[in-house]
Design an enzyme around this catalytic site. Structure first.
Site, PDB file in Angstrom:
ATOM      1  N   ASP A  63       0.348  -5.474 -10.308  1.00 41.83           N
ATOM      2  CA  ASP A  63      -0.803  -5.644  -9.422  1.00 41.83           C
ATOM      3  C   ASP A  63      -0.670  -4.773  -8.169  1.00 41.83           C
ATOM      4  O   ASP A  63       0.405  -4.708  -7.573  1.00 41.83           O
ATOM      5  CB  ASP A  63      -0.855  -7.128  -9.011  1.00 41.83           C
ATOM      6  CG  ASP A  63      -2.132  -7.507  -8.301  1.00 41.83           C
ATOM      7  OD1 ASP A  63      -3.209  -7.420  -8.915  1.00 41.83           O
ATOM      8  OD2 ASP A  63      -2.058  -7.900  -7.119  1.00 41.83           O
ATOM      9  N   GLU A  95      -1.573  -1.028 -11.914  1.00 38.33           N
ATOM     10  CA  GLU A  95      -2.919  -1.062 -11.353  1.00 38.33           C
ATOM     11  C   GLU A  95      -2.840  -0.289 -10.049  1.00 38.33           C
ATOM     12  O   GLU A  95      -2.239  -0.742  -9.085  1.00 38.33           O
ATOM     13  CB  GLU A  95      -3.390  -2.489 -11.073  1.00 38.33           C
ATOM     14  CG  GLU A  95      -4.843  -2.499 -10.599  1.00 38.33           C
ATOM     15  CD  GLU A  95      -5.173  -3.555  -9.556  1.00 38.33           C
ATOM     16  OE1 GLU A  95      -6.348  -3.896  -9.414  1.00 38.33           O
ATOM     17  OE2 GLU A  95      -4.260  -4.028  -8.857  1.00 38.33           O
TER      18      GLU A  95
HETATM   19  C1  GLC Z   1      -5.650  -6.834  -7.941  1.00 39.64           C
HETATM   20  C2  GLC Z   1      -6.211  -7.896  -8.840  1.00 39.64           C
HETATM   21  C3  GLC Z   1      -7.248  -8.655  -8.089  1.00 39.64           C
HETATM   22  C4  GLC Z   1      -6.607  -9.293  -6.876  1.00 39.64           C
HETATM   23  C5  GLC Z   1      -5.888  -8.261  -6.024  1.00 39.64           C
HETATM   24  C6  GLC Z   1      -4.969  -8.902  -5.024  1.00 39.64           C
HETATM   25  O1  GLC Z   1      -6.596  -5.882  -7.608  1.00 39.64           O
HETATM   26  O2  GLC Z   1      -6.689  -7.320 -10.029  1.00 39.64           O
HETATM   27  O3  GLC Z   1      -7.875  -9.622  -8.886  1.00 39.64           O
HETATM   28  O4  GLC Z   1      -7.583  -9.927  -6.100  1.00 39.64           O
HETATM   29  O5  GLC Z   1      -5.099  -7.412  -6.797  1.00 39.64           O
HETATM   30  O6  GLC Z   1      -3.846  -9.452  -5.670  1.00 39.64           O
END
Ligand code: GLC
Ligand code: CA
Length: 539
Positions: free
Chosen positions: A204, A264
């Site tokens: 994440d 991500e």
């Molecule tokens: C990422 C997740 C999202 C979350 C954010 C903070 O972007 O996909 O859902 O709100 O991180 O953890």
């Protein structure tokens, strides 16, 4: 087929947002036994792996991305023993498991954060987070004017002149990755899940861990201006972040097969993304370019070319994504005129401009077939195999996304993509569970249910099942070759004779040579109508 060690290179990965997938005990929240009970469904769908969004103990201030304890299961959705049962059931079905890991922040209920609040400024407990003294004689003003991703200020005061940084909700204090204990604890977390049979990790906000908070802190305007293509930003996509992942990679490679990871990282250029995806780093990164693209043949082709080339030079395979729990579902995006401001559209409950649902679904099906024919791995989001639309008219009182309150009601947020799945045509939550669901489902959801679509061979579910089965047979590690095609058409072939053609326009075009394998909508004879993809095979 690729070696098992590199199983992820061409995998189809299905994202489960656990609290909205299947509710076994009827409390309205999807749970791990619910997932276990649906492993047969996943096997029949034909996915290679599941990516499980956070299932850790959490107050759900941000849908589980506010983690109280990274090495436990939320008692609201299961136990560690039930986690093990789920892993065993997936394994028995030949499905691997990738778990979401949230290293940028903890929740404010994490024992470390409680300890930090109880300890004095400058203490080792506070050093695990990002505490700074506020401006003004008593520290009564925030250290900078930075804003958080969901809206509102990014600093929260703790009453003694100090403030802590949260790039997301105030319930998600940012960790300090310069702190050795933080680094070591995360390695422990990775080992904990890897030892339990987890095959990989979805990381994440992978681009935010390394931060430069050397004073003076820039203003938000300066911060934004610093977001240069070469990546020199105080908080995002800094080069030092890759040192962290180098350590993780060493850990992953000690396992057999090596554990995989996908970053991500919403970074500005595809070039910057490639670094996260290198074999010395996490190995793979989400490529959100198609998710951001409008329905345009030229744009699709350019994105595909660029990402295949980048993946090749980074020594990895590309990823393809259209939907996840953070964005408006693609069946709906493609139903709207390109350039529609989606936040505005959601605020108007999805009425202005009106969505052409039929066209959106037709394009979504065509887009998915196109992505599935590409080299690389495809990430699917639960419910897209049912062609679910975004639920745009959730009433304000039902909204759970912190975006809604943090933006003072100017952005509705992401709940419309997180509405629990319809499994049956009837029932209190259309088979999601024995009782009502934690987010209200629209009345028409039963018509989109698994039960209804299983009985219809033209359904989106039937298409996904056939497509995944054919792909299993046809997918190769080889690249692709473009065919000369009219401007509205994207056409390419793989070395084994697998051909994919998509007509983005309105005028039907002739089908290429070959035996028809599959099409995203039924073909009227030997032409390919608009908004349609076909797969063919040349012997
Ligand atoms: C990422 C997740 C999202 C979350 C954010 C903070 O972007 O996909 O859902 O709100 O991180 O953890
Ligand atoms: Ca439940």
């Amino acid at each position: 087929m690729p070696e098992p060690a590199a199983w992820w290179r061409q995998a189809v990965v299905y994202q489960i947002y656990p609290r909205s997938f299947a509710d076994a005990n009827g409390d309205g929240i999807g749970d791990l036994p619910g997932i276990t009970s649906r492993v047969g469904y996943l096997r029949e769908l034909g996915v290679d792996a599941v990516w499980l969004s956070p299932f850790y103990p959490s107050a759900l201030a941000d849908g589980g991305y506010d983690v109280d304890d990274h090495r436990a299961v939320d008692p609201k959705i299961g136990t560690l023993a039930q986690f093990d049962e789920m892993v065993a059931a997936l394994k028995a079905a030949g499905i691997r498991l990738i778990v979401d890991i949230v290293p940028n922040h903890t929740s404010d209920r994490h024992e470390w954060f409680r300890a930090a609040l109880a300890a004095a400024p400058g203490s080792p407990e506070r050093d695990r987070y990002v505490f700074r003294r506020g401006e003004g004689p008593h520290g009564e003003r925030p250290p900078s004017d930075w804003t958080a991703a969901f809206g509102g200020p990014a600093w929260e005061p703790v009453g003694d002149g100090q403030w802590y940084l949260h790039m997301f909700a105030p319930e998600q204090p940012d960790l300090n990755w310069d702190n050795q204990e933080v680094r070591e604890d995360f390695l422990r977390t990775l080992r904990f899940w890897a030892d339990r049979g987890v095959d990989g990790f979805r990381v994440d906000v992978a681009n935010a861990l390394a931060k430069d908070l050397t004073p003076p802190l820039p203003s938000q305007a300066e911060l934004d201006a610093e977001d240069l293509p070469d990546g020199v930003h105080r908080l995002l996509d800094r080069d030092e972040v890759h040192e962290i992942y180098k350590g993780w990679r060493e850990l992953f490679d000690r396992y057999d097969p090596p554990r995989t990871a996908v970053a991500e990282a919403w970074v500005r250029s595809a070039h910057r993304r490639a670094r996260y995806a290198s074999p010395e780093g996490l190995g793979q990164a989400f490529n959100f370019d198609l998710l951001l693209a409008s329905w345009d043949a030229g744009d699709f082709r350019k994105i595909i070319e660029e990402n295949l080339a980048l993946a090749r030079s980074a020594g990895t395979s590309s990823t393809w994504v259209f939907s996840n729990h953070d964005v408006v579902r693609h069946a709906t995006r493609f139903a709207l005129p390109s350039g529609t401001d989606l936040d505005e559209w959601l605020l108007g409950n999805g009425t202005n401009p009106p969505a052409d649902a039929e066209r959106g679904l037709r394009r979504a099906r065509a887009a998915t077939l196109l992505a599935l024919a590409l080299p690389g791995s495809t990430y699917l989001y639960q419910g897209e195999e049912l062609g679910l639309p975004e639920v745009a008219d959730l009433p304000p009182e039902a909204l759970q996304d912190p975006t809604w309150t943090r933006s003072d009601g100017t952005r509705k947020g992401r709940d419309g993509s997180r509405v629990p799945l319809p499994w049956t045509t009837a029932g209190p939550s259309f088979g999601f569970g024995p009782g009502p669901a934690h987010l209200p489902q629209p009345a028409g959801f039963g018509e989109l249910s698994v039960e209804r679509q299983e009985a219809d061979e033209t359904s989106t579910l039937a298409l996904y099942r056939r497509a995944l089965a054919e792909r299993r047979r046809l997918q190769t590690d080889e690249g692709l070759e473009w065919a000369d095609a009219p401007p509205d058409v994207v056409e390419f072939s793989r070395a084994n004779g697998w051909t994919c053609i998509t007509n983005f326009g309105e005028t039907p075009v002739p089908l290429p040579r070959g035996r028809l394998v599959l099409s995203s909508t039924p073909l009227p004879g030997s032409v390919l109508p608009g908004d349609t993809t076909a797969w063919l095979e040349v012997d």
